[in-house]
Motif scaffolding. Structure first.
Motif, mmCIF file in Angstrom:
data_model
loop_
_atom_site.group_PDB
_atom_site.id
_atom_site.type_symbol
_atom_site.label_atom_id
_atom_site.label_comp_id
_atom_site.label_asym_id
_atom_site.label_seq_id
_atom_site.Cartn_x
_atom_site.Cartn_y
_atom_site.Cartn_z
ATOM 1 N N THR A 1 0.701 -9.844 5.557
ATOM 2 C CA THR A 1 1.926 -9.959 4.750
ATOM 3 C C THR A 1 2.204 -8.686 3.956
ATOM 4 O OG1 THR A 1 0.522 -10.938 3.060
ATOM 5 C CG2 THR A 1 1.784 -12.456 4.436
ATOM 6 N N ALA A 2 1.408 -7.646 4.183
ATOM 7 C CA ALA A 2 1.515 -6.438 3.342
ATOM 8 C C ALA A 2 2.414 -5.372 3.969
ATOM 9 C CB ALA A 2 0.125 -5.857 3.088
ATOM 10 N N SER A 3 2.985 -4.534 3.106
ATOM 11 C CA SER A 3 3.803 -3.405 3.563
ATOM 12 C C SER A 3 3.088 -2.089 3.298
ATOM 13 C CB SER A 3 5.128 -3.344 2.796
ATOM 14 O OG SER A 3 5.879 -4.502 2.992
ATOM 15 N N LEU A 4 3.348 -1.128 4.159
ATOM 16 C CA LEU A 4 2.853 0.236 3.952
ATOM 17 C C LEU A 4 4.041 1.134 3.608
ATOM 18 C CD1 LEU A 4 0.322 2.172 4.321
ATOM 19 C CD2 LEU A 4 1.381 2.780 6.512
ATOM 20 N N ILE A 5 3.911 1.884 2.523
ATOM 21 C CA ILE A 5 4.995 2.770 2.098
ATOM 22 C C ILE A 5 4.469 4.202 2.120
ATOM 23 C CG2 ILE A 5 6.689 3.233 0.268
ATOM 24 C CD1 ILE A 5 6.674 0.295 1.225
ATOM 25 N N ASN A 6 5.126 5.074 2.859
ATOM 26 C CA ASN A 6 4.683 6.482 2.903
ATOM 27 C C ASN A 6 5.799 7.405 2.424
ATOM 28 O OD1 ASN A 6 3.371 8.867 3.295
ATOM 29 N ND2 ASN A 6 3.197 8.692 5.531
ATOM 30 N N VAL A 7 5.544 8.018 1.284
ATOM 31 C CA VAL A 7 6.507 8.956 0.703
ATOM 32 C C VAL A 7 5.823 10.322 0.546
ATOM 33 C CG1 VAL A 7 8.238 9.167 -1.143
ATOM 34 C CG2 VAL A 7 7.293 6.955 -0.605
ATOM 35 N N ALA A 8 4.680 10.495 1.238
ATOM 36 C CA ALA A 8 3.885 11.712 1.040
ATOM 37 C C ALA A 8 4.114 12.694 2.192
ATOM 38 C CB ALA A 8 2.416 11.336 0.878
ATOM 39 N N ARG A 9 3.322 12.560 3.243
ATOM 40 C CA ARG A 9 3.521 13.361 4.446
ATOM 41 C C ARG A 9 3.205 12.479 5.645
ATOM 42 N NH1 ARG A 9 5.868 16.137 1.513
ATOM 43 N NH2 ARG A 9 5.665 18.372 1.082
ATOM 44 N N GLY A 10 3.987 12.647 6.709
ATOM 45 C CA GLY A 10 3.860 11.792 7.876
ATOM 46 C C GLY A 10 2.469 11.788 8.484
ATOM 47 N N GLY A 11 1.849 12.964 8.510
ATOM 48 C CA GLY A 11 0.559 13.107 9.184
ATOM 49 C C GLY A 11 -0.587 12.348 8.539
ATOM 50 N N VAL B 1 0.878 -1.178 0.000
ATOM 51 C CA VAL B 1 0.000 0.000 0.000
ATOM 52 C C VAL B 1 0.912 1.224 0.000
ATOM 53 C CG1 VAL B 1 -1.696 1.315 1.312
ATOM 54 C CG2 VAL B 1 -1.863 -1.194 1.213
ATOM 55 N N VAL B 2 0.752 2.044 -1.011
ATOM 56 C CA VAL B 2 1.656 3.174 -1.208
ATOM 57 C C VAL B 2 0.888 4.484 -1.076
ATOM 58 C CG1 VAL B 2 3.138 4.307 -2.899
ATOM 59 C CG2 VAL B 2 3.129 1.811 -2.730
ATOM 60 N N LEU B 3 1.359 5.360 -0.192
ATOM 61 C CA LEU B 3 0.661 6.632 0.037
ATOM 62 C C LEU B 3 1.329 7.753 -0.739
ATOM 63 C CD1 LEU B 3 0.215 6.355 3.914
ATOM 64 C CD2 LEU B 3 -1.393 5.698 2.104
ATOM 65 N N LEU B 4 0.548 8.378 -1.600
ATOM 66 C CA LEU B 4 1.081 9.492 -2.400
ATOM 67 C C LEU B 4 0.078 10.629 -2.517
ATOM 68 C CD1 LEU B 4 2.944 7.400 -5.117
ATOM 69 C CD2 LEU B 4 3.996 9.028 -3.562
ATOM 70 N N THR B 5 -0.753 10.787 -1.501
ATOM 71 C CA THR B 5 -1.725 11.890 -1.525
ATOM 72 C C THR B 5 -1.099 13.162 -0.969
ATOM 73 O OG1 THR B 5 -2.458 11.390 0.694
ATOM 74 C CG2 THR B 5 -3.695 10.378 -1.083
ATOM 75 N N PRO B 6 -1.618 14.316 -1.366
ATOM 76 C CA PRO B 6 -1.216 15.547 -0.671
ATOM 77 C C PRO B 6 -1.711 15.486 0.782
ATOM 78 C CG PRO B 6 -2.622 16.030 -2.586
ATOM 79 C CD PRO B 6 -2.654 14.555 -2.374
ATOM 80 N N TYR B 7 -1.105 16.285 1.629
ATOM 81 C CA TYR B 7 -1.546 16.364 3.024
ATOM 82 C C TYR B 7 -2.583 17.469 3.141
ATOM 83 C CZ TYR B 7 -1.226 16.664 8.108
ATOM 84 O OH TYR B 7 -1.508 16.668 9.442
ATOM 85 N N THR B 8 -3.808 17.092 3.428
ATOM 86 C CA THR B 8 -4.901 18.062 3.542
ATOM 87 C C THR B 8 -5.753 17.686 4.756
ATOM 88 O OG1 THR B 8 -6.449 16.705 2.265
ATOM 89 C CG2 THR B 8 -5.052 18.219 1.002
ATOM 90 N N ASP B 9 -6.768 18.499 5.042
ATOM 91 C CA ASP B 9 -7.690 18.152 6.131
ATOM 92 C C ASP B 9 -8.325 16.781 5.890
ATOM 93 O OD1 ASP B 9 -7.143 20.537 7.305
ATOM 94 O OD2 ASP B 9 -8.971 21.538 6.596
ATOM 95 N N GLN B 10 -8.540 16.441 4.621
ATOM 96 C CA GLN B 10 -9.195 15.162 4.292
ATOM 97 C C GLN B 10 -8.247 13.967 4.458
ATOM 98 O OE1 GLN B 10 -9.746 17.962 2.105
ATOM 99 N NE2 GLN B 10 -11.541 18.193 3.429
#
Ligand code: GLV
Ligand code: GLV
Length: 316
Positions: A226-236, A201-210
């Motif tokens: 067995t899944a990985s989470l990848i965050n390259v967007a914003r920590g929050g 699961v890869v996170l690439l959304t902008p950081y917004t209130d939503q």
């Protein structure tokens, strides 16, 4: 008097040379540390342009201190560090650096994805610590990337670039986005289905209130163990406490994190002590080529704005 351009961090001479011809360029002369708040508040008083970093909070107070300001140009594609409403109210233009960093950020995303799948940082650390006693049949076994399912949350330019890479690995590509887009090979999915079907699961959304906190206990609970989470967007975007629990309990396999709620992340942060977490210090766009291309976009936008020309990459 020439208009003043204030740059909030020491940038290479070649990136700034063009602006120096027409403007008085002032800058915070340190590369490693962000400009202190009180210095920023003082420096912007006469500035017509601010060339900002994502580490600077360009909020109402800063804008109120800058009566001559026409543009804030951010050395990033994300712009959650800038109060866009306040900028709009004052007729101040804000620009960012899309495109220039798309492929570099997609590369780093894939690097983290593969690192989590194959336990690279854990294995490397073990080797250096003298823990490699013998080759073992199941030592450091991870999960296949080739042929797996990737779920991309936030299918903008970077998401699409990651999806193209995934196709080279014969992956099934699911994506979730505010607006559904037309793709031949990438399949739109609602969030819950994406979370439950994806191996990555890869996170690439902008950081917004939503998107703030959109990946919490419930969402992590839907992921495969067995899944990985990848965050390259914003920590929050991720609830870090919930992530820590999911990783400790084995609810998910691993996480690859380039971004954190607090940056720099404190070295005693509990996530850093977990073997199944791969971390990098917010380096998504950090290739020499991308960073120079981004700087060029900033310089061009500032020059276009201050000469009354058409400004590219406006976010407001
Ligand atoms: C980096 O995080 C960026 O938004 O460019
Ligand atoms: C591993 O090194 C192999 O030869 O299978």
């Amino acid at each position: 008097m020439k208009p003043i351009v204030y740059i909030t961090r020491k940038l290479p001479d070649e990136a700034v040379a063009g602006l120096r011809e027409s403007y008085e360029v002032r800058m915070w002369e340190e590369e490693e540390t962000p400009v202190p708040r009180e210095v920023l508040l003082e420096e912007v008083k006469e500035a017509s342009a601010i060339w900002a970093m994502l580490t600077d909070s360009i909020d109402r107070e800063v804008l109120d201190n800058a009566p001559n300001l026409k543009i804030v140009s951010n050395l990033a594609v994300g712009h959650n560090n800038i109060d866009l409403d306040a900028a709009r109210e004052r007729g101040i233009c804000v620009t960012n650096t899309p495109d220039a960093l798309t492929e570099a950020t997609a590369d780093l995303t894939f690097a983290l994805l593969m690192a989590t799948a194959r336990r690279l940082s854990e294995a490397s650390r073990a080797l250096r610590a003298g823990e490699w006693k013998a080759w073992t049949p199941l030592g450091f076994t991870g999960h296949d990337v080739y042929g797996a399912t990737i779920g991309i949350i936030g299918m903008g330019r970077i998401g699409e670039a990651v999806a193209r890479r995934a196709k080279g690995f014969d992956m099934d590509v699911l994506y979730h986005n505010r607006t559904r887009r037309r793709f031949e090979d990438f399949v739109y999915s609602d969030l819950d289905e994406l979370l439950s079907r994806s191996d990555f699961v890869v996170l690439l959304t902008p950081y917004t209130d939503q998107t703030a906190g959109m990946i919490g206990e419930r969402e992590l609970g839907l992921m495969k163990n067995t899944a990985s989470l990848i965050n390259v967007a914003r920590g929050g975007i991720v609830d870090e406490k919930a992530l820590e629990a999911a990783l400790k309990n084995g609810d998910i396999w691993a996480a690859g994190l380039d971004v954190f709620e607090e940056e720099p992340v404190p070295t005693d942060h509990p996530l850093l002590s977990l073997p199944n977490v791969t971390v990098t210090p917010h380096i998504g766009s950090a290739s020499v080529q991308a960073r120079h291309a981004m700087m060029q976009l900033n310089a061009e936008a500032i020059h276009a704005c201050l000469t009354g020309n058409d400004i590219k990459n406006r976010v407001c």
